[in-house]
Design an enzyme around this catalytic site. Structure first.
Site, short mmCIF file in Angstrom:
data_model
loop_
_atom_site.label_atom_id
_atom_site.label_comp_id
_atom_site.label_asym_id
_atom_site.label_seq_id
_atom_site.Cartn_x
_atom_site.Cartn_y
_atom_site.Cartn_z
N SER A 11 -86.74 -16.36 29.50
CA SER A 11 -87.47 -15.13 29.22
C SER A 11 -87.17 -14.58 27.84
CB SER A 11 -87.11 -14.07 30.27
OG SER A 11 -85.73 -13.74 30.19
N CYS A 74 -82.89 -20.05 32.73
CA CYS A 74 -82.93 -18.66 33.16
C CYS A 74 -82.49 -18.63 34.62
CB CYS A 74 -84.34 -18.09 33.01
SG CYS A 74 -84.57 -16.45 33.75
N THR A 76 -82.61 -16.17 36.83
CA THR A 76 -83.61 -15.54 37.70
C THR A 76 -84.78 -16.48 37.93
OG1 THR A 76 -83.01 -13.31 36.97
CG2 THR A 76 -85.19 -13.60 37.93
N CYS A 186 -76.47 -14.67 34.52
CA CYS A 186 -77.66 -14.59 33.68
C CYS A 186 -77.31 -15.26 32.36
CB CYS A 186 -78.07 -13.13 33.46
SG CYS A 186 -79.41 -12.92 32.24
#
Length: 295
Positions: A11, A74, A76, A186
């Protein structure tokens, strides 16, 4: 050596240290990094939204670059969409997930802290990791979305004082005396791993999955692709300093970096202009050629 590129998707800037760790194992391989800044942050979006965003991005990446491996750098995105992407696209994927297994394996008497985004913290994937690998270990989960925002939007090496303050705020609920390890759930957090370690002190292990991801990508690239393995996870080594150049990529650099959210003709001093300047600086730091907007 397979000269098809290895593509990293995130992201934002979080996956760059993962690219760097992988590049050290695969000199001469071309790398492409796509920062999906148009949709940052993933950590506050719904799971359906994340899956749709990443499916569209991967489709464009495959059409344009025909990569040997795609790294979903990433946490997530990996915990939400990796399985779906593997079902939909015929390319090996490597994902990143919180390194719960190695943290639990080496746990002593204290607890493990998972530092993550809100979406990862609430997700079933992390719950499954904890049930499978840390059922007998005390664990706490700290959602630190504000720290992700700081790293993506304001962090530069010159703002060390602000970085220390942001880390201190994010870790304020963690008791180092009661903690064995803090897992960086993260990839953005790896940019501030030294500051996180400094704040927690030497007795607390700060763990990420860079080493495991790099090894898995090297295995797949060395085999010229092949069946996609599970998400990588392992203890991260010390941060790798500086950029680097090799024979792959554009203009002798190690690869190319694109962003999805750059605005053509952004006014000087605008938020978009500032973001482009940050990514240009990051490209130089990591030995990449900044290519601007990924269409």
């Amino acid at each position: 050596m397979n000269k098809a590129p290895i593509v990293f998707l995130d992201s934002g800037m979080g996956g760059l240290p993962y690219l760097q760790a992988t590049r050290a194992l695969l000199p001469g391989t071309p790398f492409i990094y796509v920062a999906d800044t148009a949709h940052f942050p993933y950590g506050t979006r719904s799971e359906d939204d994340i899956r749709a965003i990443l499916a569209g991005l991967v489709e464009r990446v495959l059409d344009r670059f025909d990569p040997a491996v795609v790294v979903l750098a990433c946490n997530t995105g990996s915990v939400v969409a990796l399985s779906d992407l593997r079902d939909r696209f015929p390319v090996p994927f490597v994902g990143v997930v919180p390194a719960v297994k190695p943290a639990a394996r080496e746990a002593r008497a204290g607890e493990i802290v998972i530092l993550s985004t809100a979406r990862t913290a609430d997700g079933e994937y992390l719950a499954g990791l904890l049930e499978n690998f840390a059922a007998d270990t005390p664990v706490s989960i700290v959602a630190a979305g504000a720290l992700v925002d700081f790293i993506e939007c304001r962090f530069t090496p010159e703002r060390a004082g602000e970085a220390r303050a942001a880390v201190r705020d994010a870790l304020s609920g963690i008791d180092p005396a009661a903690s064995d390890a803090v897992v960086l759930g993260c990839t953005h957090f790896t940019h501030l791993a030294p500051e996180i370690q400094r704040e927690l002190g030497p007795a607390v292990r700060v763990i990420d999955s860079r080493a495991g991801v790099a090894r898995r990508v090297a295995e797949l690239a060395g085999a010229g692709g092949g069946p996609a393995g599970g998400p990588a996870g392992g203890a991260g080594g010390p941060p790798i300093e500086g950029g680097g150049r090799d024979g792959g990529g554009s203009g002798g650099l190690a690869g190319r970096l694109y962003v999805t959210g750059a605005e053509e003709g952004a006014e000087a001093g605008s938020e978009s202009d500032a973001a482009a300047a940050r990514y240009q600086a990051l490209s130089a730091h990591y030995g990449l050629s900044f290519e601007g907007r990924f269409e």
